[in-house]
Structures are given as structure tokens and as C-alpha cells.
Motif scaffolding. Structure first.
Motif: not given
Length: 118
Positions: A1-12, A71-82
Motif C-alpha cells: 500500500e502506498v503511504q505518504l506521510e507529510e510533516s514539518g508544518g507549523g505557524s510562522v 529535494s529528495r533522499d532516495n536512500a531514506k525514501n523521503t521528499l523535502y520542501l525547504q
């Protein structure tokens, strides 16, 4: 099952920065282009940025170009957005999606809330 879990949001405050992460599982992450989309309050989904399989090719919506970096880190299966120099109009729920700019799958997760306000 495809799972995508976003994190890192907040109020700025305007001008601030956040870095979003998306942990992927259930599929061969390195074999897919990946995309960030967002949904501002009361509006539909808006494409933000996409990256190629290896992360070499990237593209951005004009509204975020020069301020956001995907950016992405394929070794960690993680996508980023700075996200830098945030503006109130960046306020939205942010989602990551499998696929590129024109063929990403509609996100089904909860996303991560980003609120930019003074």
C-alpha cells in the motif's frame, strides 16, 4: 500500500522558513518523480513543485520560484520542501504526491498545515 506521510508544518511569521518532509513507503520511491501540492483555505489543489527520479530536474510554480527548494533522499525514501521567505499567501495544507507535475496522484493523506501570519 502506498503511504505518504507529510510533516514539518507549523505557524510562522512572514519572512520565516519551514522545511517539510514526506516519508514514503509501499512503493519503489526512487522509481518515481515526486511532487508537492498545496490547498489554500477555501480553494482547490495547487501544484507547487516537482522533482525527477534522481532529483536532478526540478520545477516550480512561479509563485514559489526562488523561495522554495524541492529535494529528495532516495536512500531514506523521503521528499523535502525547504520554504524560505514565506508569505501569507503560502498558507495552505501541503501534500506530497507520487508522480510528476502533470500526472501526480491526488493526495489522500492529511497533509501538513502551514500558516503564515503576523
Amino acid at each position: 500500500e502506498v503511504q505518504l506521510e507529510e510533516s514539518g508544518g507549523g505557524s510562522v511569521q512572514p519572512g520565516g522558513s519551514l522545511k517539510l518532509s514526506c516519508a514514503a513507503s509501499g512503493f519503489a520511491f526512487s522509481s518515481y518523480a515526486m511532487t508537492w501540492v498545496r490547498q489554500p483555505p477555501g480553494k482547490g489543489l495547487e501544484w507547487v513543485s516537482s522533482t525527477s527520479l534522481g532529483g536532478i530536474r526540478t520545477s516550480y510554480a512561479d509563485s514559489v520560484k526562488g523561495r522554495f527548494t524541492i529535494s529528495r533522499d532516495n536512500a531514506k525514501n523521503t521528499l523535502y520542501l525547504q520554504m524560505n521567505s514565506l508569505k501569507p499567501e503560502d498558507t495552505a495544507v501541503y501534500y506530497c504526491s507520487r508522480g510528476g507535475r502533470y500526472d501526480y496522484t491526488v493526495p489522500k493523506g492529511q497533509g501538513t498545515q502551514v500558516t503564515v501570519s503576523s
